[in-house]
Design a protein around this motif. Structure first.
Motif, PDB file in Angstrom:
ATOM      1  N   LYS A 134       0.738  -1.095   0.282  1.00  0.00           N
ATOM      2  CA  LYS A 134       0.051   0.155  -0.018  1.00  0.00           C
ATOM      3  C   LYS A 134       0.563   0.859  -0.132  1.00  0.00           C
ATOM      4  O   LYS A 134       0.041   1.740  -0.777  1.00  0.00           O
ATOM      5  CB  LYS A 134      -1.715  -0.785   1.415  1.00  0.00           C
ATOM      6  N   THR A 135       1.943   0.907   0.776  1.00  0.00           N
ATOM      7  CA  THR A 135       2.748   2.400   1.003  1.00  0.00           C
ATOM      8  C   THR A 135       3.353   2.623  -0.612  1.00  0.00           C
ATOM      9  O   THR A 135       3.411   3.971  -1.165  1.00  0.00           O
ATOM     10  CB  THR A 135       3.931   1.727   2.246  1.00  0.00           C
ATOM     11  N   GLU A 136       3.653   1.146  -1.107  1.00  0.00           N
ATOM     12  CA  GLU A 136       4.291   1.986  -2.238  1.00  0.00           C
ATOM     13  C   GLU A 136       3.461   1.974  -3.676  1.00  0.00           C
ATOM     14  O   GLU A 136       4.038   2.724  -3.776  1.00  0.00           O
ATOM     15  CB  GLU A 136       5.329   0.241  -2.831  1.00  0.00           C
ATOM     16  N   LEU A 137       2.624   1.299  -3.726  1.00  0.00           N
ATOM     17  CA  LEU A 137       1.443   2.127  -4.192  1.00  0.00           C
ATOM     18  C   LEU A 137       1.548   3.220  -4.683  1.00  0.00           C
ATOM     19  O   LEU A 137       1.141   4.348  -5.204  1.00  0.00           O
ATOM     20  CB  LEU A 137       0.251   1.460  -4.429  1.00  0.00           C
ATOM     21  N   ARG A 138       1.005   4.048  -2.854  1.00  0.00           N
ATOM     22  CA  ARG A 138       0.716   5.005  -2.576  1.00  0.00           C
ATOM     23  C   ARG A 138       2.148   6.405  -3.217  1.00  0.00           C
ATOM     24  O   ARG A 138       1.552   7.254  -3.538  1.00  0.00           O
ATOM     25  CB  ARG A 138       0.338   5.731  -1.049  1.00  0.00           C
ATOM     26  N   GLY A 139       3.023   5.825  -3.333  1.00  0.00           N
ATOM     27  CA  GLY A 139       4.255   7.042  -3.540  1.00  0.00           C
ATOM     28  C   GLY A 139       4.154   6.742  -4.663  1.00  0.00           C
ATOM     29  O   GLY A 139       4.761   7.675  -5.561  1.00  0.00           O
ATOM     30  N   ILE A 140       4.150   5.820  -5.414  1.00  0.00           N
ATOM     31  CA  ILE A 140       3.824   5.363  -6.549  1.00  0.00           C
ATOM     32  C   ILE A 140       3.135   6.175  -8.140  1.00  0.00           C
ATOM     33  O   ILE A 140       3.366   7.598  -8.781  1.00  0.00           O
ATOM     34  CB  ILE A 140       3.689   3.966  -7.236  1.00  0.00           C
ATOM     35  N   TRP A 141       1.850   6.510  -6.828  1.00  0.00           N
ATOM     36  CA  TRP A 141       0.515   7.766  -7.652  1.00  0.00           C
ATOM     37  C   TRP A 141       1.229   9.154  -6.864  1.00  0.00           C
ATOM     38  O   TRP A 141       1.081   9.926  -8.369  1.00  0.00           O
ATOM     39  CB  TRP A 141      -0.384   7.086  -6.362  1.00  0.00           C
ATOM     40  N   LEU A 142       1.688   8.949  -6.004  1.00  0.00           N
ATOM     41  CA  LEU A 142       2.288  10.360  -5.715  1.00  0.00           C
ATOM     42  C   LEU A 142       3.406  10.665  -6.653  1.00  0.00           C
ATOM     43  O   LEU A 142       3.434  12.185  -7.469  1.00  0.00           O
ATOM     44  CB  LEU A 142       2.759  10.726  -4.496  1.00  0.00           C
ATOM     45  N   THR A 143       4.196  10.140  -7.197  1.00  0.00           N
ATOM     46  CA  THR A 143       5.129  10.296  -8.329  1.00  0.00           C
ATOM     47  C   THR A 143       5.126  10.585  -9.352  1.00  0.00           C
ATOM     48  O   THR A 143       5.471  11.700 -10.609  1.00  0.00           O
ATOM     49  CB  THR A 143       6.050   9.134  -7.856  1.00  0.00           C
ATOM     50  N   PHE A 144       3.666   9.967  -9.639  1.00  0.00           N
ATOM     51  CA  PHE A 144       2.684  10.158 -11.199  1.00  0.00           C
ATOM     52  C   PHE A 144       1.748  11.364 -11.129  1.00  0.00           C
ATOM     53  O   PHE A 144       2.384  12.345 -12.095  1.00  0.00           O
ATOM     54  CB  PHE A 144       2.000   9.341 -11.636  1.00  0.00           C
ATOM     55  N   MET A 145       1.667  11.851  -9.851  1.00  0.00           N
ATOM     56  CA  MET A 145       0.899  13.280  -9.937  1.00  0.00           C
ATOM     57  C   MET A 145       1.331  14.304  -9.778  1.00  0.00           C
ATOM     58  O   MET A 145       0.976  15.513 -10.896  1.00  0.00           O
ATOM     59  CB  MET A 145      -0.298  12.955  -8.731  1.00  0.00           C
ATOM     60  N   SER A 146       2.338  14.337  -9.765  1.00  0.00           N
ATOM     61  CA  SER A 146       3.967  15.016  -9.549  1.00  0.00           C
ATOM     62  C   SER A 146       4.147  15.801 -11.037  1.00  0.00           C
ATOM     63  O   SER A 146       4.642  16.391 -11.487  1.00  0.00           O
ATOM     64  CB  SER A 146       5.352  14.968  -8.889  1.00  0.00           C
ATOM     65  N   CYS A 147       4.425  14.365 -11.226  1.00  0.00           N
ATOM     66  CA  CYS A 147       4.494  14.528 -13.821  1.00  0.00           C
ATOM     67  C   CYS A 147       3.670  15.095 -14.051  1.00  0.00           C
ATOM     68  O   CYS A 147       3.450  16.407 -15.500  1.00  0.00           O
ATOM     69  CB  CYS A 147       4.343  13.189 -14.296  1.00  0.00           C
ATOM     70  N   PHE A 148       2.519  15.867 -13.293  1.00  0.00           N
ATOM     71  CA  PHE A 148       1.239  17.383 -14.202  1.00  0.00           C
ATOM     72  C   PHE A 148       1.716  17.873 -13.326  1.00  0.00           C
ATOM     73  O   PHE A 148       0.805  19.055 -13.180  1.00  0.00           O
ATOM     74  CB  PHE A 148       0.179  16.415 -13.737  1.00  0.00           C
ATOM     75  N   ASN A 149       2.784  18.519 -12.492  1.00  0.00           N
ATOM     76  CA  ASN A 149       3.227  19.451 -12.176  1.00  0.00           C
ATOM     77  C   ASN A 149       3.910  20.765 -12.719  1.00  0.00           C
ATOM     78  O   ASN A 149       4.780  19.571 -13.814  1.00  0.00           O
ATOM     79  CB  ASN A 149       3.595  19.455 -10.471  1.00  0.00           C
ATOM     80  N   TYR A 150       4.406  21.291 -13.008  1.00  0.00           N
ATOM     81  CA  TYR A 150       4.847  23.289 -13.280  1.00  0.00           C
ATOM     82  C   TYR A 150       6.103  22.470 -12.996  1.00  0.00           C
ATOM     83  O   TYR A 150       6.959  21.640 -11.822  1.00  0.00           O
ATOM     84  CB  TYR A 150       4.668  23.911 -12.670  1.00  0.00           C
ATOM     85  N   PRO A 151       7.753  21.969 -13.860  1.00  0.00           N
ATOM     86  CA  PRO A 151       7.638  22.209 -15.384  1.00  0.00           C
ATOM     87  C   PRO A 151       7.368  21.808 -15.996  1.00  0.00           C
ATOM     88  O   PRO A 151       7.296  21.226 -17.763  1.00  0.00           O
ATOM     89  CB  PRO A 151       8.398  23.014 -15.396  1.00  0.00           C
ATOM     90  N   VAL A 152       6.973  20.108 -16.138  1.00  0.00           N
ATOM     91  CA  VAL A 152       6.547  19.158 -16.524  1.00  0.00           C
ATOM     92  C   VAL A 152       5.789  18.563 -17.088  1.00  0.00           C
ATOM     93  O   VAL A 152       5.562  17.894 -17.996  1.00  0.00           O
ATOM     94  CB  VAL A 152       7.493  17.699 -15.753  1.00  0.00           C
ATOM     95  N   LYS A 153       4.404  19.483 -16.949  1.00  0.00           N
ATOM     96  CA  LYS A 153       3.031  19.067 -17.105  1.00  0.00           C
ATOM     97  C   LYS A 153       2.934  19.038 -18.262  1.00  0.00           C
ATOM     98  O   LYS A 153       2.588  17.811 -19.530  1.00  0.00           O
ATOM     99  CB  LYS A 153       2.000  19.769 -16.431  1.00  0.00           C
ATOM    100  N   ASP A 154       3.530  20.476 -18.919  1.00  0.00           N
ATOM    101  CA  ASP A 154       3.149  20.287 -21.278  1.00  0.00           C
ATOM    102  C   ASP A 154       3.794  19.378 -21.392  1.00  0.00           C
ATOM    103  O   ASP A 154       3.305  18.729 -22.165  1.00  0.00           O
ATOM    104  CB  ASP A 154       2.945  21.858 -21.280  1.00  0.00           C
ATOM    105  N   ASN A 155       5.175  19.080 -21.253  1.00  0.00           N
ATOM    106  CA  ASN A 155       6.006  18.014 -21.938  1.00  0.00           C
ATOM    107  C   ASN A 155       5.216  16.484 -21.129  1.00  0.00           C
ATOM    108  O   ASN A 155       5.440  15.825 -22.523  1.00  0.00           O
ATOM    109  CB  ASN A 155       7.216  17.984 -21.197  1.00  0.00           C
ATOM    110  N   THR A 156       4.490  16.258 -20.085  1.00  0.00           N
ATOM    111  CA  THR A 156       4.218  15.127 -19.949  1.00  0.00           C
ATOM    112  C   THR A 156       2.664  14.780 -21.244  1.00  0.00           C
ATOM    113  O   THR A 156       2.474  13.570 -21.564  1.00  0.00           O
ATOM    114  CB  THR A 156       3.570  14.255 -18.876  1.00  0.00           C
TER     115      THR A 156
END
Length: 737
Positions: free
Chosen positions: A421-443
């Motif tokens: 559960k902890t690892e899945l939560r960490g993966i999801w948080l890292t994935f959501m950070s891919c839609f933060n500035y400055p990499v959102k547009d690139n994603t």
């Protein structure tokens, strides 16, 4: 008394003057230190600078670690008989003023307010906002990127990179093999396991679905636990379940094993490119990542060659009664798992990515790996005396995360579930950070390019062979022999009947012994007192026929092949069970393997060109140009009216599109920072596999119906994706963030 009072007044006044002078000189020294640090930061980019910064930071933390007041530090130093900088001021002539310097007091009686500290004392992380901490971490990562590039240049490019190149190449080769195994095994597996038409085609879909989820999961996990460890586990999962799938007998279990096998191999592409890019210097990265892509082509060639060499040889099979059959296509599945097993064994001897170690704060481990890379390359060059000069490497600031604690006395199963559960939560948080500035547009742009390129490539990859099969079937049907109103009496059939239609025939006292019906249809025919023994049939049917006083022994003629037929006073004994198949039944199997071999081999020139020109003309020019040219080439499919023309168009399309794949792999690797590289690449690769599933379903349903829709659809998505790709930032001159 007056004299004593005067002396005390003068003494107090002198002490105040000394304190004021000390404050002035301390402020002057602080200003000089700030200016000196600023000049050093802007003018020097050497390894010693990063080492000195770490030492100064440690000194500052030791200096103000009590409770935030200089007076307390000074008091403690005085008790030990020592002198600190807080009690000494220096003027331009190096004169020393003794006194208790308390710093500049705050407005609230010398005590700092919330969020404030005394002048000269570093601000504690607990008093900084999350945004400030993230800004500092970003600054640290930028400094690390610059220093890491210098370190990789010092390590050089040599034996270590080539060793890792071949090890990771085996892993990438396994991914290519997995994709081609689906197409080669599908006809034989579905026939061997008696799969009805309603269940046909599921094998290709479930494998791609497994690869889709695997790419997202393993790519995200590699940013948390490491590149090598994740790649080892994912390849082990693939190898084990691929090997297991060759022994299971039921089609449902076979689907499950292949889906889990696809889930394992799904992590290969995002981890392999992230791993290899992190041990390459900037001037080598684009070219050598492109050379690495060739192993996917080698995997396709290996699968095609093994299919051609193994599957047709049904003499390699064995059986244990009627319940267990092990045909040659199962041997082919085992052989195709060998690259994966080889990659697992070789990968155990390779180190973890040093860049991942630095991102996770493991400085000493990273230094040891970098020293190993340097020494390996220097020994190969014949310069073992060269010393690795790096002492300290900048490590980014780590941000605290809220972590739910688990009791030490908890059940082991609960601990495992909690860890997952902890690892899945960490993966999801890292994935959501891919839609933060400055990499959102690139994603978003990368996801569009991956989806469109994959949709066109995999869709046409299914459409091309099916169209060729359709053309072959039309040609085969045009050579059918039709027999009308025939009458045969006391005749023995002990040979194969192929591609025939018999209408209104009468067969009287005839014997069908040790023979095959291949694509034979009997319509409105009568079989009177006939004898059938050891008869096999493939795509053969009896429609509106009558069987009177006939005897069937060891045949596969059953109700499924008797359409609206009458059986009168006839008996069936020891009928063949299961699905009978021989390689002769699939007249186009050799041709299919050969076509796939040519289509895979056609990407070799494109691989060579993309590797040599990747750093010269740029990633984006190659990506956009290749996709646009691939889309334009689809229009020539209008002229594909023969097998040879379709094969030529398949080779042309594969040769043009491979440059887009190679440049897209390089751009995706370079656009994401290290802490999100595996996650971002995994998400893009998951979009690729989703597009493959949709492309298989949509293009496969249009075979034999129309050419216009597949051609227009493939052309539009490829050209549109290429134009979006041109909007991505150019990463050719960038260091690896």
């Amino acid at each position: 008394m007056d004299e004593t009072h005067t002396n005390r007044t003068a003494l107090a006044k002198g002490a105040k003057d000394i304190a004021k002078e000390a404050k002035r000189h301390a402020a002057k020294n602080l200003s000089k230190a700030v200016d000196r640090a600023s000049d050093e930061y802007s003018t020097h980019r050497s390894y010693n600078r990063f080492q000195n910064e770490d030492e100064e930071e440690n000194n500052r933390n030791t200096y103000g670690q009590q409770d935030g007041h200089y007076g307390d530090n000074a008091a403690n130093d005085d008790e030990d008989g020592a002198s600190s900088d807080a009690t000494e001021g220096h003027d331009d002539e190096d004169e020393i003023y003794e006194g208790e310097y308390q710093g500049v007091p705050a407005h609230n009686d010398g005590k700092p307010r919330d969020g404030q500290v005394a002048l000269g004392q570093p601000v504690s992380d607990s008093l900084k906002s999350r945004k400030d901490l993230e800004t500092e971490r970003q600054t640290d990562e930028e400094e690390l990127a610059q220093q890491y590039e210098l370190i990789m240049q010092e390590c050089g490019h040599g034996r270590f990179q080539w060793q890792l190149f071949f090890v990771l190449g085996l892993a990438l080769m396994s991914d290519g093999v997995e994709v081609f195994v689906v197409g080669f095994v599908l006809p034989s597996a579905e026939t061997d396991m008696c799969v009805p038409n309603s269940g046909a085609g599921w094998l290709g879909s479930v494998v791609y679905l497994g690869m889709m989820f695997g790419a997202f999961f393993w790519g995200g996990l590699s940013d948390r636990v490491g590149r090598k460890q994740c790649l080892l586990i994912s390849l082990s999962v693939n190898g084990f379940f691929a090997f297991l799938s060759s022994f299971v007998q039921g089609y449902s279990m076979f689907l499950v094993c292949r889906m889990v096998s696809g889930f394992g191999i799904g992590g290969a592409v995002p981890i392999v490119f992230s791993y290899f890019a992190e041990v390459l210097a900037r001037e080598k990265r684009g070219e050598h990542l492109s050379w690495l892509c060739m192993f996917w082509m080698i995997g396709g060639i290996y699968a095609s060659a093994m299919a051609w060499a193994i599957i047709p040889h049904y003499g390699w099979s064995f059986s244990m009664g009627s319940a267990y059959q092990f045909h040659s296509w199962r041997v082919f599945v085992v052989v195709c798992a060998l690259p994966c097993v080889s990659a697992v064994v070789a990968l155990t001897f390779m180190p973890e990515s040093p860049r991942f170690f630095l991102e996770t704060g493991k400085h000493d481990e990273a230094w040891m790996v970098l020293k190993h890379i340097h020494d390996t390359n220097m020994r190969a060059r014949g310069e073992p005396e060269r010393v690795f000069t790096v002492n300290r490497i900048k490590t980014p600031r780590h941000l605290d995360e809220l972590v739910e604690m688990q009791s030490e006395s908890a059940n082991p199963v609960l601990k495992v579930l909690f860890k997952i559960k902890t690892e899945l939560r960490g993966i999801w948080l890292t994935f959501m950070s891919c839609f933060n500035y400055p990499v959102k547009d690139n994603t978003i742009k990368l996801a569009v390019v991956w989806f469109t390129l994959s949709f066109g490539y995999y869709g046409l990859s299914v459409w091309f062979p099916d169209v060729i099969k359709h053309l072959q079937a039309d040609e085969y049907a045009s050579r059918v022999k039709i027999h009308n109103n025939e009458r045969l009496e006391d005749f023995t059939f002990n040979f194969t009947l192929e591609n025939q239609i018999h209408r209104n025939g009468v067969f009287l006292n005839d014997r069908f012994i040790g023979m095959k019906f291949k694509a034979v249809t009997f319509i409105d025919s009568s079989f009177l007192n006939c004898y059938f023994e050891d008869v096999s049939s493939f795509r053969s049917f009896f429609k509106n026929c009558s069987f009177v006083d006939s005897f069937f022994y060891n045949t596969d003629i059953d109700d499924a092949k008797l359409t609206n037929s009458r059986v009168i006073n006839s008996s069936f004994h020891h009928n063949k069970t299961g699905c009978q198949m021989t390689f002769d039944d699939d007249y186009s199997a050799y041709w299919v393997y050969f076509v796939n071999f040519l289509g895979t081999l056609a990407v070799l020139p494109g691989n060579i060109v993309s590797a040599l020109l990747m750093d010269k003309i740029g990633r984006l020019s190659m990506l956009g140009g290749s996709m646009v040219l691939s889309g334009i080439s689809c229009f020539f499919l209008w002229f594909g009216t023969s097998e040879s023309m379709m094969i030529f168009m398949l080779c042309l399309y594969n040769g043009l599109s491979i440059s887009a794949w190679n440049s897209l792999d390089v751009v995706t690797t370079e656009l994401y920072p290290t802490d999100r590289r595996g996650t971002g690449f995994g998400f893009c690769n998951a979009m690729c596999k989703l597009a493959a599933v949709l492309g298989n379903l949509i293009f496969g349903s249009l075979v034999g119906i129309t050419k216009a829709i597949p051609i227009l659809m493939a052309s539009s998505v490829l050209v549109g994706g290429g134009l979006v790709g041109l909007r991505l930032p150019d990463t050719r001159a960038n260091v690896l963030m």
